[in-house]
Write a protein that holds these residues in place. Structure first.
Motif, PDB file in Angstrom:
ATOM      1  N   ALA A 176      18.320  24.208   6.279  1.00  0.00           N
ATOM      2  CA  ALA A 176      17.174  23.449   5.909  1.00  0.00           C
ATOM      3  C   ALA A 176      17.103  21.664   5.730  1.00  0.00           C
ATOM      4  N   GLU A 177      18.284  21.106   5.547  1.00  0.00           N
ATOM      5  CA  GLU A 177      17.835  19.922   4.971  1.00  0.00           C
ATOM      6  C   GLU A 177      18.299  19.356   6.212  1.00  0.00           C
ATOM      7  N   LYS A 178      18.231  20.082   7.580  1.00  0.00           N
ATOM      8  CA  LYS A 178      19.013  18.780   8.311  1.00  0.00           C
ATOM      9  C   LYS A 178      17.500  18.941   8.714  1.00  0.00           C
ATOM     10  N   ILE A 179      16.615  20.002   8.735  1.00  0.00           N
ATOM     11  CA  ILE A 179      15.110  20.155   9.802  1.00  0.00           C
ATOM     12  C   ILE A 179      14.598  18.806   8.560  1.00  0.00           C
ATOM     13  N   MET A 180      14.585  19.044   7.319  1.00  0.00           N
ATOM     14  CA  MET A 180      13.358  18.172   6.907  1.00  0.00           C
ATOM     15  C   MET A 180      13.765  17.083   6.503  1.00  0.00           C
ATOM     16  N   THR A 181      15.531  16.823   6.891  1.00  0.00           N
ATOM     17  CA  THR A 181      15.806  15.501   7.130  1.00  0.00           C
ATOM     18  C   THR A 181      15.676  14.772   9.045  1.00  0.00           C
ATOM     19  N   GLU A 182      15.383  15.164   9.860  1.00  0.00           N
ATOM     20  CA  GLU A 182      15.060  15.290  10.812  1.00  0.00           C
ATOM     21  C   GLU A 182      13.622  14.859  10.694  1.00  0.00           C
ATOM     22  N   ALA A 183      12.350  15.777   9.665  1.00  0.00           N
ATOM     23  CA  ALA A 183      11.048  15.354  10.259  1.00  0.00           C
ATOM     24  C   ALA A 183      10.479  14.176   9.223  1.00  0.00           C
TER      25      ALA A 183
ATOM     26  N   ALA B 245      16.121   0.883   2.319  1.00  0.00           N
ATOM     27  CA  ALA B 245      15.673   1.727   0.925  1.00  0.00           C
ATOM     28  C   ALA B 245      14.780   2.409   1.194  1.00  0.00           C
ATOM     29  N   LEU B 246      13.698   2.616   1.929  1.00  0.00           N
ATOM     30  CA  LEU B 246      12.611   2.793   2.213  1.00  0.00           C
ATOM     31  C   LEU B 246      12.461   3.975   3.385  1.00  0.00           C
ATOM     32  N   ARG B 247      13.902   4.632   3.478  1.00  0.00           N
ATOM     33  CA  ARG B 247      14.214   5.335   4.155  1.00  0.00           C
ATOM     34  C   ARG B 247      13.734   7.063   3.410  1.00  0.00           C
ATOM     35  N   PRO B 248      13.511   7.891   3.975  1.00  0.00           N
ATOM     36  CA  PRO B 248      13.392   9.528   3.748  1.00  0.00           C
ATOM     37  C   PRO B 248      14.498   9.607   2.174  1.00  0.00           C
ATOM     38  N   VAL B 249      14.299  10.255   0.759  1.00  0.00           N
ATOM     39  CA  VAL B 249      15.053  10.921   0.123  1.00  0.00           C
ATOM     40  C   VAL B 249      15.402  12.540   0.236  1.00  0.00           C
ATOM     41  N   PHE B 250      16.335  13.078   0.769  1.00  0.00           N
ATOM     42  CA  PHE B 250      16.783  14.094   0.089  1.00  0.00           C
ATOM     43  C   PHE B 250      17.882  14.502  -1.147  1.00  0.00           C
ATOM     44  N   SER B 251      17.475  15.914  -1.482  1.00  0.00           N
ATOM     45  CA  SER B 251      18.030  16.518  -2.325  1.00  0.00           C
ATOM     46  C   SER B 251      17.383  17.848  -2.651  1.00  0.00           C
ATOM     47  N   VAL B 252      18.751  17.865  -3.381  1.00  0.00           N
ATOM     48  CA  VAL B 252      19.125  19.471  -3.549  1.00  0.00           C
ATOM     49  C   VAL B 252      19.503  19.682  -5.127  1.00  0.00           C
TER      50      VAL B 252
ATOM     51  N   VAL C   7      16.187  24.464  -4.634  1.00  0.00           N
ATOM     52  CA  VAL C   7      14.570  23.698  -4.653  1.00  0.00           C
ATOM     53  C   VAL C   7      15.444  22.267  -3.461  1.00  0.00           C
ATOM     54  N   LEU C   8      14.919  22.157  -2.248  1.00  0.00           N
ATOM     55  CA  LEU C   8      14.796  21.183  -1.245  1.00  0.00           C
ATOM     56  C   LEU C   8      13.873  20.512  -1.688  1.00  0.00           C
ATOM     57  N   ILE C   9      14.395  18.778  -1.635  1.00  0.00           N
ATOM     58  CA  ILE C   9      12.323  18.012  -1.804  1.00  0.00           C
ATOM     59  C   ILE C   9      13.482  16.672  -1.157  1.00  0.00           C
ATOM     60  N   VAL C  10      12.416  16.337  -0.066  1.00  0.00           N
ATOM     61  CA  VAL C  10      12.142  15.310   0.731  1.00  0.00           C
ATOM     62  C   VAL C  10      11.208  14.732  -0.287  1.00  0.00           C
TER      63      VAL C  10
ATOM     64  N   LYS D 145       0.423  -0.826  -0.288  1.00  0.00           N
ATOM     65  CA  LYS D 145       0.004  -0.202   0.099  1.00  0.00           C
ATOM     66  C   LYS D 145       0.453   1.577  -0.247  1.00  0.00           C
ATOM     67  N   PHE D 146       2.487   1.378  -0.332  1.00  0.00           N
ATOM     68  CA  PHE D 146       3.282   2.384  -0.066  1.00  0.00           C
ATOM     69  C   PHE D 146       3.625   2.916  -1.150  1.00  0.00           C
ATOM     70  N   VAL D 147       3.638   4.370  -1.359  1.00  0.00           N
ATOM     71  CA  VAL D 147       3.730   4.913  -2.412  1.00  0.00           C
ATOM     72  C   VAL D 147       4.758   6.082  -2.302  1.00  0.00           C
ATOM     73  N   TRP D 148       5.697   6.689  -3.333  1.00  0.00           N
ATOM     74  CA  TRP D 148       6.674   7.449  -2.938  1.00  0.00           C
ATOM     75  C   TRP D 148       5.850   8.945  -3.055  1.00  0.00           C
ATOM     76  N   HIS D 149       5.734   9.791  -1.981  1.00  0.00           N
ATOM     77  CA  HIS D 149       5.225  11.532  -2.129  1.00  0.00           C
ATOM     78  C   HIS D 149       6.873  12.029  -2.067  1.00  0.00           C
ATOM     79  N   GLU D 150       6.627  13.723  -2.206  1.00  0.00           N
ATOM     80  CA  GLU D 150       7.587  14.240  -1.955  1.00  0.00           C
ATOM     81  C   GLU D 150       6.839  15.839  -1.017  1.00  0.00           C
ATOM     82  N   LEU D 151       7.740  16.690  -0.540  1.00  0.00           N
ATOM     83  CA  LEU D 151       7.721  18.108  -0.253  1.00  0.00           C
ATOM     84  C   LEU D 151       8.916  19.095  -0.956  1.00  0.00           C
ATOM     85  N   LYS D 152       8.618  19.934  -1.653  1.00  0.00           N
ATOM     86  CA  LYS D 152       9.424  20.560  -2.454  1.00  0.00           C
ATOM     87  C   LYS D 152       9.615  21.700  -1.619  1.00  0.00           C
ATOM     88  N   TYR D 153      10.558  22.710  -1.108  1.00  0.00           N
ATOM     89  CA  TYR D 153      10.704  24.283  -0.985  1.00  0.00           C
ATOM     90  C   TYR D 153      11.184  24.458  -1.964  1.00  0.00           C
TER      91      TYR D 153
END
Length: 299
Positions: A206-213, A239-246, A254-257, A187-195
């Motif tokens: 900002a990366e630290k804040i997003m990654t910790e959350a 492999a299922l943990r959140p992924v951060f990209s810049v 552009v920061l994406i988690v 039932k799992f899919v990938w979503h993302e937040l972008k700032y």
């Protein structure tokens, strides 16, 4: 074409052409045809005016008008056929057309019923699964021998929420269109937040804040759900943990988690993460959101 049908249509054609070769009969039939068409139109207009005057309900008025139009068109066509063709031929034509119509309807019904068994026994999807067909997204709420009923999701909304509309699709659509299904294997899919931050922002903070959350959400929500659903963790849970990209664009940094989420909880999880991340980004002294300049030019 079977021989009896070929002989019938040959005789029908000869009958029509023999009429055309007789000028008096030809002209009389043209006159009668015109009179019948005019009478049909006038009678329809009269009945339409009566319905408009006496029926106040708009939907019922439209349905009645449509019924009258179809009825008068059918009666007019049959009357014209009786003028140009012998009565027995008219009855045979009606029977043939009715047979073709019934065969077409039965064919569609058979295809839908066949698709129903394919859906059921090949496990295409089940009630509760979220599917996407022809850019239509919805949660399956019923599967009948004729159609699939879906509770529409998104449908113009910005979130993955139900719109309240129910969509019915014929079962046979599985033979014609590609279907994306969620909820079968997992039932799992990938979503993302972008700032998007300004170029002089402290994007590493900002990366630290997003990654910790994202990590906190993964530990508290995703891992327990995985254990509950699968009974065990996958071979590589990392492999299922959140992924951060810049990245960068013309507006800024552009920061994406990206994070894993149960597709049913997509909107609520997004709101949860926004509430965790946004206050920290807004109050941080070295972080500013990129603001695109809007200039109005007057000609």
């Amino acid at each position: 074409m079977p021989d009896f049908l070929q002989n019938y249509f040959d005789g029908l054609t000869e009958s029509v052409f023999s009429t055309l070769k007789t000028p008096d009969a030809y002209l009389n039939k043209i006159a009668l045809t015109a009179i019948i068409i005019v009478i049909g139109i006038l009678l329809y207009m009269l009945l339409k005016k009566i319905v408009t005057r006496n029926e106040s309900d708009f939907k019922r008025r439209i349905r009645t008008r449509k019924f009258l139009k179809n009825t008068m068109s059918t009666l007019t066509l049959l009357s014209v056929l009786f003028i140009w063709v012998q009565a027995i031929n008219v009855l045979i034509l009606i029977a043939l057309l009715s047979g073709v119509f019934i065969a077409f309807m039965v064919r569609g019904l058979t295809t839908n019923i066949t698709a129903y068994f394919v859906i059921r026994y090949r496990k295409y999807f089940e009630i509760g699964h979220r599917i996407e067909i022809n850019n239509i997204i919805g949660d399956v709420i019923d599967i009948t021998p004729i159609n699939v009923k879906m509770l529409e999701v998104r449908g113009g909304l910005s979130s993955d929420s139900n719109t309240g509309r129910i969509i019915k699709l014929p079962n046979s659509i599985i033979f014609d269109e590609s279907i994306e299904v969620l909820g079968i294997a997992n039932k799992f899919v990938w979503h993302e937040l972008k700032y998007v931050l300004s170029f002089d922002s402290d994007w590493e903070a900002a990366e630290k804040i997003m990654t910790e959350a994202g990590e906190l959400y993964f530990e508290e929500t995703v891992l327990p759900q995985l254990k509950e659903t699968n009974g065990h963790l996958p071979a590589d849970p990392a492999a299922l943990r959140p992924v951060f990209s810049v990245d960068t664009n013309d507006a800024g940094i552009v920061l994406i988690v990206r994070y894993l989420v149960d597709y049913i909880q997509g909107t609520s999880v997004k709101t949860y993460l926004q509430r965790k991340i946004l206050p920290q980004l807004i109050t941080h002294p070295k972080i500013e959101f990129a603001i695109a300049e809007v200039k109005l030019f007057r000609g």
